[in-house]
Design a protein around this motif. Structure first.
Motif, PDB file in Angstrom:
ATOM      1  N   GLN A  25       0.838  -1.208   0.000  1.00 17.78           N
ATOM      2  CA  GLN A  25       0.000   0.000   0.000  1.00 17.78           C
ATOM      3  C   GLN A  25       0.874   1.260   0.000  1.00 17.78           C
ATOM      4  OE1 GLN A  25      -2.343  -0.957   3.503  1.00 17.78           O
ATOM      5  NE2 GLN A  25      -3.988   0.322   2.701  1.00 17.78           N
ATOM      6  N   TYR A  26       1.920   1.199   0.830  1.00 19.23           N
ATOM      7  CA  TYR A  26       2.835   2.341   0.941  1.00 19.23           C
ATOM      8  C   TYR A  26       3.603   2.534  -0.368  1.00 19.23           C
ATOM      9  CZ  TYR A  26       7.076   4.839   2.458  1.00 19.23           C
ATOM     10  OH  TYR A  26       8.120   5.717   2.558  1.00 19.23           O
ATOM     11  N   LEU A  27       4.085   1.420  -0.942  1.00 20.94           N
ATOM     12  CA  LEU A  27       4.853   1.504  -2.193  1.00 20.94           C
ATOM     13  C   LEU A  27       3.987   2.075  -3.324  1.00 20.94           C
ATOM     14  CD1 LEU A  27       6.907  -1.845  -2.051  1.00 20.94           C
ATOM     15  CD2 LEU A  27       7.714   0.501  -1.604  1.00 20.94           C
ATOM     16  N   PHE A  37       7.434  13.863   0.527  1.00 20.62           N
ATOM     17  CA  PHE A  37       8.706  13.458   1.148  1.00 20.62           C
ATOM     18  C   PHE A  37       8.743  11.953   1.448  1.00 20.62           C
ATOM     19  CE2 PHE A  37       8.268  17.969   2.468  1.00 20.62           C
ATOM     20  CZ  PHE A  37       9.376  18.470   1.796  1.00 20.62           C
ATOM     21  N   GLN A  38       7.944  11.203   0.699  1.00 26.51           N
ATOM     22  CA  GLN A  38       7.867   9.744   0.883  1.00 26.51           C
ATOM     23  C   GLN A  38       7.422   9.366   2.293  1.00 26.51           C
ATOM     24  OE1 GLN A  38      11.669   8.146  -0.444  1.00 26.51           O
ATOM     25  NE2 GLN A  38      11.711   9.601  -2.114  1.00 26.51           N
ATOM     26  N   GLN A  39       6.635  10.236   2.905  1.00 29.40           N
ATOM     27  CA  GLN A  39       6.159   9.964   4.270  1.00 29.40           C
ATOM     28  C   GLN A  39       4.648  10.185   4.373  1.00 29.40           C
ATOM     29  OE1 GLN A  39       8.599  12.857   6.369  1.00 29.40           O
ATOM     30  NE2 GLN A  39       9.747  11.211   7.347  1.00 29.40           N
ATOM     31  N   VAL A  40       4.041   9.472   5.297  1.00 27.09           N
ATOM     32  CA  VAL A  40       2.669   9.750   5.716  1.00 27.09           C
ATOM     33  C   VAL A  40       2.746  10.395   7.101  1.00 27.09           C
ATOM     34  CG1 VAL A  40       1.622   7.912   4.375  1.00 27.09           C
ATOM     35  CG2 VAL A  40       2.446   7.393   6.667  1.00 27.09           C
ATOM     36  N   PRO A  41       1.716  11.020   7.601  1.00 24.57           N
ATOM     37  CA  PRO A  41       0.358  11.079   7.065  1.00 24.57           C
ATOM     38  C   PRO A  41       0.238  11.957   5.817  1.00 24.57           C
ATOM     39  CG  PRO A  41       0.545  12.486   9.002  1.00 24.57           C
ATOM     40  CD  PRO A  41       1.819  11.722   8.897  1.00 24.57           C
ATOM     41  N   MET A  42      -0.780  11.608   4.996  1.00 24.25           N
ATOM     42  CA  MET A  42      -1.118  12.424   3.838  1.00 24.25           C
ATOM     43  C   MET A  42      -2.638  12.619   3.855  1.00 24.25           C
ATOM     44  SD  MET A  42      -2.487  12.302   0.568  1.00 24.25           S
ATOM     45  CE  MET A  42      -2.251  10.763  -0.312  1.00 24.25           C
ATOM     46  N   VAL A  51       1.016  16.780   2.954  1.00 28.17           N
ATOM     47  CA  VAL A  51       1.813  16.008   3.916  1.00 28.17           C
ATOM     48  C   VAL A  51       2.424  16.975   4.921  1.00 28.17           C
ATOM     49  CG1 VAL A  51       2.375  14.116   2.332  1.00 28.17           C
ATOM     50  CG2 VAL A  51       3.908  16.099   2.474  1.00 28.17           C
ATOM     51  N   GLN A  52       3.141  16.419   5.875  1.00 23.75           N
ATOM     52  CA  GLN A  52       3.730  17.134   7.016  1.00 23.75           C
ATOM     53  C   GLN A  52       2.609  17.510   7.998  1.00 23.75           C
ATOM     54  OE1 GLN A  52       6.668  17.175   7.983  1.00 23.75           O
ATOM     55  NE2 GLN A  52       7.966  16.916   6.202  1.00 23.75           N
ATOM     56  N   THR A  53       2.629  16.828   9.125  1.00 30.92           N
ATOM     57  CA  THR A  53       1.548  16.931  10.103  1.00 30.92           C
ATOM     58  C   THR A  53       1.156  18.373  10.424  1.00 30.92           C
ATOM     59  OG1 THR A  53       2.337  14.893  11.045  1.00 30.92           O
ATOM     60  CG2 THR A  53       0.845  16.183  12.408  1.00 30.92           C
ATOM     61  N   ARG A  54       2.156  19.207  10.717  1.00 27.73           N
ATOM     62  CA  ARG A  54       1.802  20.571  11.114  1.00 27.73           C
ATOM     63  C   ARG A  54       1.179  21.358   9.960  1.00 27.73           C
ATOM     64  NH1 ARG A  54       5.402  19.095  14.755  1.00 27.73           N
ATOM     65  NH2 ARG A  54       5.500  20.131  16.770  1.00 27.73           N
ATOM     66  N   VAL A 200       5.799  -1.897   7.249  1.00 27.91           N
ATOM     67  CA  VAL A 200       5.307  -1.018   6.181  1.00 27.91           C
ATOM     68  C   VAL A 200       6.418  -0.101   5.680  1.00 27.91           C
ATOM     69  CG1 VAL A 200       3.728   0.896   5.673  1.00 27.91           C
ATOM     70  CG2 VAL A 200       2.890  -1.092   6.936  1.00 27.91           C
ATOM     71  N   PHE A 201       7.186   0.474   6.609  1.00 27.49           N
ATOM     72  CA  PHE A 201       8.192   1.470   6.226  1.00 27.49           C
ATOM     73  C   PHE A 201       9.603   0.872   6.124  1.00 27.49           C
ATOM     74  CE2 PHE A 201       4.911   3.969   8.605  1.00 27.49           C
ATOM     75  CZ  PHE A 201       4.340   4.541   7.482  1.00 27.49           C
ATOM     76  N   ASN A 202       9.703  -0.426   6.295  1.00 27.38           N
ATOM     77  CA  ASN A 202      10.999  -1.098   6.215  1.00 27.38           C
ATOM     78  C   ASN A 202      12.015  -0.451   7.160  1.00 27.38           C
ATOM     79  OD1 ASN A 202      12.728  -2.994   5.307  1.00 27.38           O
ATOM     80  ND2 ASN A 202      13.200  -2.005   3.353  1.00 27.38           N
TER      81      ASN A 202
HETATM   82  N1  LIG Z   1       7.717  15.489   9.691  1.00 26.07           N
HETATM   83  C1  LIG Z   1       6.779  14.490   9.232  1.00 26.07           C
HETATM   84  C2  LIG Z   1       7.226  13.125   9.715  1.00 26.07           C
HETATM   85  C3  LIG Z   1       6.332  12.036   9.162  1.00 26.07           C
HETATM   86  C4  LIG Z   1       6.875  10.635   9.430  1.00 26.07           C
HETATM   87  O1  LIG Z   1       7.902  10.453  10.085  1.00 26.07           O
HETATM   88  N2  LIG Z   1       6.150   9.636   8.915  1.00 26.07           N
HETATM   89  C5  LIG Z   1       6.548   8.248   9.030  1.00 26.07           C
HETATM   90  C6  LIG Z   1       5.380   7.398   9.466  1.00 26.07           C
HETATM   91  S1  LIG Z   1       4.701   7.959  10.981  1.00 26.07           S
HETATM   92  C7  LIG Z   1       6.935   7.761   7.638  1.00 26.07           C
HETATM   93  O2  LIG Z   1       6.219   7.983   6.685  1.00 26.07           O
HETATM   94  N3  LIG Z   1       8.064   7.054   7.546  1.00 26.07           N
HETATM   95  C8  LIG Z   1       8.528   6.502   6.303  1.00 26.07           C
HETATM   96  C9  LIG Z   1       9.896   7.006   5.938  1.00 26.07           C
HETATM   97  O3  LIG Z   1      10.342   8.029   6.477  1.00 26.07           O
HETATM   98  O4  LIG Z   1      10.520   6.375   5.097  1.00 26.07           O
HETATM   99  C10 LIG Z   1       5.366  14.841   9.754  1.00 26.07           C
HETATM  100  O5  LIG Z   1       5.271  15.530  10.762  1.00 26.07           O
HETATM  101  O6  LIG Z   1       4.386  14.463   9.121  1.00 26.07           O
END
Ligand SMILES: N[C@@H](CCC(=O)N[C@@H](CS)C(=O)NCC(=O)O)C(=O)O
Length: 205
Positions: A25-27, A37-42, A51-54, A200-202
């Protein structure tokens, strides 16, 4: 962190949540270029993939008028919010601590001596933290008081204003609905969730 987004959203509008339960799902999200930035939450909202929580929280707060009436109110709201988030983060990260018992004691001490007195004082008289109206800081604070009580039963007993504030916030219908069993609220993270996140995030830690 995620819970904050869910709570703020619940207060404002209807939404669907997709919770990642597999690496595929993540891929797929990565393949689609959905994650800046390849990160969730989205959060998908108004034709954007935020993206980016704040950044997400600020967008929702601005959109739904939960970010104060002027720049000074906003600065206060941001200070209170960041303080609450520092405390929340300590609780969320507890699961990763090599010495959870010592960490728990540290969190309780900091909560009682550093954070809760600030909010107790701010709520002497006013119904909400800033500007006489509901803001995102109130929502984060409510969540934080609930998380604290989950860990330290009775922690609010010396903080009467905060306890009354919590009672008032719980009467807001959308907040109340969010806290009912079967809602989108998540339980505190546990080792099962941590193992899933690693998969999920390896993650290697
Ligand atoms: N600064 C980002 C950090 C988000 C973050 O660290 N997300 C983690 C999951 S909780 C993630 O996607 N990790 C995958 C990775 O960094 O490869 C935010 O505040 O949203």
């Amino acid at each position: 962190v995620n819970c904050k987004i869910l709570k703020l959203f619940s207060l404002c509008s209807q939404f669907d949540e997709v919770f990642l339960t597999s690496r595929d799902q993540y891929l797929k999200l990565l393949e689609n270029g959905d994650l800046l930035f390849q990160q969730v939450p989205m959060v998908e909202i108004d034709g954007m993939k935020l993206v980016q929580t704040r950044a997400i929280l600020n967008y929702i707060a601005e959109k739904y008028n939960l970010h104060g009436k002027d720049l000074k109110d906003r600065a206060m709201i941001d200070m209170y919010s960041e303080g609450v988030m520092d405390l929340n983060e300590m609780i969320m990260m507890l699961i990763m601590s090599p010495d959870p018992k010592a960490k728990l004691e540290e969190i309780e001490k900091k909560a009682k001596e550093r954070y809760l007195p600030v909010f107790e004082k701010a709520l002497t008289g006013p119904v909400y933290l800033v500007g006489g109206k509901l803001s995102c800081a109130d929502v984060y604070l409510l969540e934080c008081t609930l998380m604290l009580e989950e860990k330290f039963a009775g922690i609010l007993k010396d903080f009467g204003n905060l306890k009354s504030f919590q009672g008032r916030m719980l009467q807001i219908p959308a907040v109340n609905r969010f806290l009912l069993p079967g809602s989108k609220r998540k339980p505190p993270p546990d080792h099962k969730l941590l193992a899933l996140a690693k998969e999920v995030f390896n993650m290697k830690f």
